[in-house]
Design an enzyme around this catalytic site. Sequence first.
Site, PDB file in Angstrom:
ATOM      1  CB  CYS A 182     -16.965  25.522   2.806  1.00 42.05           C
ATOM      2  SG  CYS A 182     -18.031  24.261   3.196  1.00 42.05           S
ATOM      3  CG  HIS A 211     -14.753  25.930   6.481  1.00 43.96           C
ATOM      4  ND1 HIS A 211     -16.034  26.202   7.028  1.00 43.96           N
ATOM      5  CD2 HIS A 211     -15.061  24.614   5.973  1.00 43.96           C
ATOM      6  CE1 HIS A 211     -16.884  25.164   6.499  1.00 43.96           C
ATOM      7  NE2 HIS A 211     -16.331  24.573   5.594  1.00 43.96           N
ATOM      8  CG  ASN A 260     -18.775  22.141   6.985  1.00 43.41           C
ATOM      9  OD1 ASN A 260     -19.139  23.486   6.646  1.00 43.41           O
ATOM     10  ND2 ASN A 260     -18.053  21.427   6.202  1.00 43.41           N
TER      11      ASN A 260
HETATM   12  O1  UT7 Z   1     -16.376  22.174   4.177  1.00 48.82           O
HETATM   13  C1  UT7 Z   1     -15.675  21.712   3.017  1.00 48.82           C
HETATM   14  C2  UT7 Z   1     -15.042  20.590   2.993  1.00 48.82           C
HETATM   15  N1  UT7 Z   1     -15.253  19.466   3.703  1.00 48.82           N
HETATM   16  C3  UT7 Z   1     -14.200  18.899   4.494  1.00 48.82           C
HETATM   17  O2  UT7 Z   1     -13.406  19.781   4.801  1.00 48.82           O
HETATM   18  C4  UT7 Z   1     -14.379  17.374   4.983  1.00 48.82           C
HETATM   19  C5  UT7 Z   1     -13.021  16.981   4.915  1.00 48.82           C
HETATM   20  N2  UT7 Z   1     -13.272  15.253   5.254  1.00 48.82           N
HETATM   21  C6  UT7 Z   1     -13.362  15.211   6.374  1.00 48.82           C
HETATM   22  O3  UT7 Z   1     -13.508  15.908   7.290  1.00 48.82           O
HETATM   23  C7  UT7 Z   1     -13.226  13.740   6.838  1.00 48.82           C
HETATM   24  O4  UT7 Z   1     -12.646  12.726   5.646  1.00 48.82           O
HETATM   25  C8  UT7 Z   1     -14.569  12.771   7.012  1.00 48.82           C
HETATM   26  C9  UT7 Z   1     -15.083  13.171   8.385  1.00 48.82           C
HETATM   27  C10 UT7 Z   1     -15.568  13.049   6.374  1.00 48.82           C
HETATM   28  C11 UT7 Z   1     -14.478  11.356   7.238  1.00 48.82           C
HETATM   29  O5  UT7 Z   1     -13.347  11.053   8.154  1.00 48.82           O
HETATM   30  P1  UT7 Z   1     -12.130  10.131   7.789  1.00 48.82           P
HETATM   31  O6  UT7 Z   1     -11.423   9.945   8.845  1.00 48.82           O
HETATM   32  O7  UT7 Z   1     -11.579  10.702   6.622  1.00 48.82           O
HETATM   33  O8  UT7 Z   1     -12.951   8.696   7.438  1.00 48.82           O
HETATM   34  P2  UT7 Z   1     -12.857   7.920   6.303  1.00 48.82           P
HETATM   35  O9  UT7 Z   1     -13.852   8.360   5.211  1.00 48.82           O
HETATM   36  O10 UT7 Z   1     -11.306   7.551   5.764  1.00 48.82           O
HETATM   37  O11 UT7 Z   1     -13.502   6.571   6.923  1.00 48.82           O
HETATM   38  C12 UT7 Z   1     -12.888   5.772   7.919  1.00 48.82           C
HETATM   39  C13 UT7 Z   1     -13.561   4.430   8.288  1.00 48.82           C
HETATM   40  C14 UT7 Z   1     -14.063   3.917   7.387  1.00 48.82           C
HETATM   41  O12 UT7 Z   1     -14.264   2.524   7.581  1.00 48.82           O
HETATM   42  P3  UT7 Z   1     -13.043   1.285   7.264  1.00 48.82           P
HETATM   43  O13 UT7 Z   1     -12.859   1.185   5.828  1.00 48.82           O
HETATM   44  O14 UT7 Z   1     -11.701   1.727   7.871  1.00 48.82           O
HETATM   45  O15 UT7 Z   1     -13.431   0.135   8.057  1.00 48.82           O
HETATM   46  C15 UT7 Z   1     -15.331   4.308   6.987  1.00 48.82           C
HETATM   47  O16 UT7 Z   1     -16.215   3.295   6.272  1.00 48.82           O
HETATM   48  O17 UT7 Z   1     -14.826   5.128   8.839  1.00 48.82           O
HETATM   49  C16 UT7 Z   1     -15.874   4.709   8.174  1.00 48.82           C
HETATM   50  N3  UT7 Z   1     -16.959   5.834   8.301  1.00 48.82           N
HETATM   51  C17 UT7 Z   1     -17.881   5.848   9.121  1.00 48.82           C
HETATM   52  N4  UT7 Z   1     -18.056   4.997  10.565  1.00 48.82           N
HETATM   53  C18 UT7 Z   1     -19.023   5.527  11.377  1.00 48.82           C
HETATM   54  C19 UT7 Z   1     -16.963   6.678   7.560  1.00 48.82           C
HETATM   55  N5  UT7 Z   1     -17.873   7.606   7.864  1.00 48.82           N
HETATM   56  C20 UT7 Z   1     -18.412   6.938   9.138  1.00 48.82           C
HETATM   57  C21 UT7 Z   1     -19.407   7.233  10.025  1.00 48.82           C
HETATM   58  N6  UT7 Z   1     -19.883   6.501  10.928  1.00 48.82           N
HETATM   59  N7  UT7 Z   1     -20.385   8.518   9.834  1.00 48.82           N
END
Ligand code: UT7
Length: 325
Positions: free
Chosen positions: A107, A246, A276
């Site tokens: 990326c 990005h 992305n």
């Molecule tokens: O491009 C190069 C690099 N990539 C990035 O920069 C990506 C960086 N990371 C992110 O953008 C974020 O971490 C994500 C968008 C991937 C995830 O968002 P987050 O706010 O960090 O969510 P999380 O993984 O901490 O999950 C929070 C909650 C969890 O549920 P509980 O444990 O709080 O009950 C997950 O299981 O959201 C849940 N969850 C979802 N729920 C519905 C995780 N993914 C999903 C989903 N839909 N797609």
Amino acid sequence: MLAGLGGWLPPRIVDNDELSRHLDTSDEWIRTRTGIGQRHVVDPGMSTVDMAVEAGRRALHSAGSRDVDALVLATATPDQICPASAPQVASRLGLGNIAAFDVNAVCSGFVYALATAAGLISAGAACSVLMVGADAFTTLLNPKDRGTVPIFGDGAGAVVLRAGEPDELGAMGPFDLHSDGDLAELLIVPAGGAKQKTSDNPEDHYFSMQGPAVFRHATARMAESSRTVMERAGWTVSDVDRFIGHQANIRILHATAKQLGLPADSLVVNIERTGNTSAASIPLAMVDAVNDGTLQAGDRVLVSAFGAGLTWGATALRWPDITPG
Ligand code: UT7
């Protein structure tokens, strides 16, 4: 200096509601947590080279000349593991036997390849370079993984760089580039390469991402690198008209702007319609920002990216008077 710009997205659009029919997710979650509303996805048979050719053609048209000496393709999804895809893009564009090679910084690929292209020009190895960022990232994803499928889309963006004067509009630099291979596991496709050609576990052939850890690194590193570039350019925060980061997550862009002390309205954001797109995300955001008037000739632009590797970097430029092809 930047002399041409073009972008291309595959015609098939998958919106959040369509994704939610196959995955345990929702439009509401994806929009709130990422800012993404839809993404463009390659159909079977369409490849990174196909997209790169379309974006490259548009950037050459925008530059008003097909006279380039080199093609640098930023991609993490080449059509084959070997050889590089750039020579096929150059041939398909009818550019003859010019130098052509891939840069893989995932990326961060656009910023890395831009520095490479600018370096070819400063070294006297080329007078004009076509630089394409293209990724068919959806081909790496596990269709059952709600941590990655909603985030990524496919696309290509391209620029033409020409030799020029440092005080001209469009002059590139300074650049700041970094990596940290100790954290490679945070975003990785474990199998398929020289270390582990195949794996009994099909999941090892898919891209895996430790989202929250990556989020923290992305914000800190993009802010850090942007600060370095501003310092080297002799800019203060109030000199920056536009920040083009990005497009990984709208919350990362806002958090980075906050760390830098940049107003939210300086952010260029098009993630809602593209997701992305890895190495294509910055040039695609540039195309949209020029087309909607957000980005204008003379604007001081700060560019920053972060990706797997880990890799990250930033650069700066005064925006030139160009129309996307
Ligand atoms: O491009 C190069 C690099 N990539 C990035 O920069 C990506 C960086 N990371 C992110 O953008 C974020 O971490 C994500 C968008 C991937 C995830 O968002 P987050 O706010 O960090 O969510 P999380 O993984 O901490 O999950 C929070 C909650 C969890 O549920 P509980 O444990 O709080 O009950 C997950 O299981 O959201 C849940 N969850 C979802 N729920 C519905 C995780 N993914 C999903 C989903 N839909 N797609």
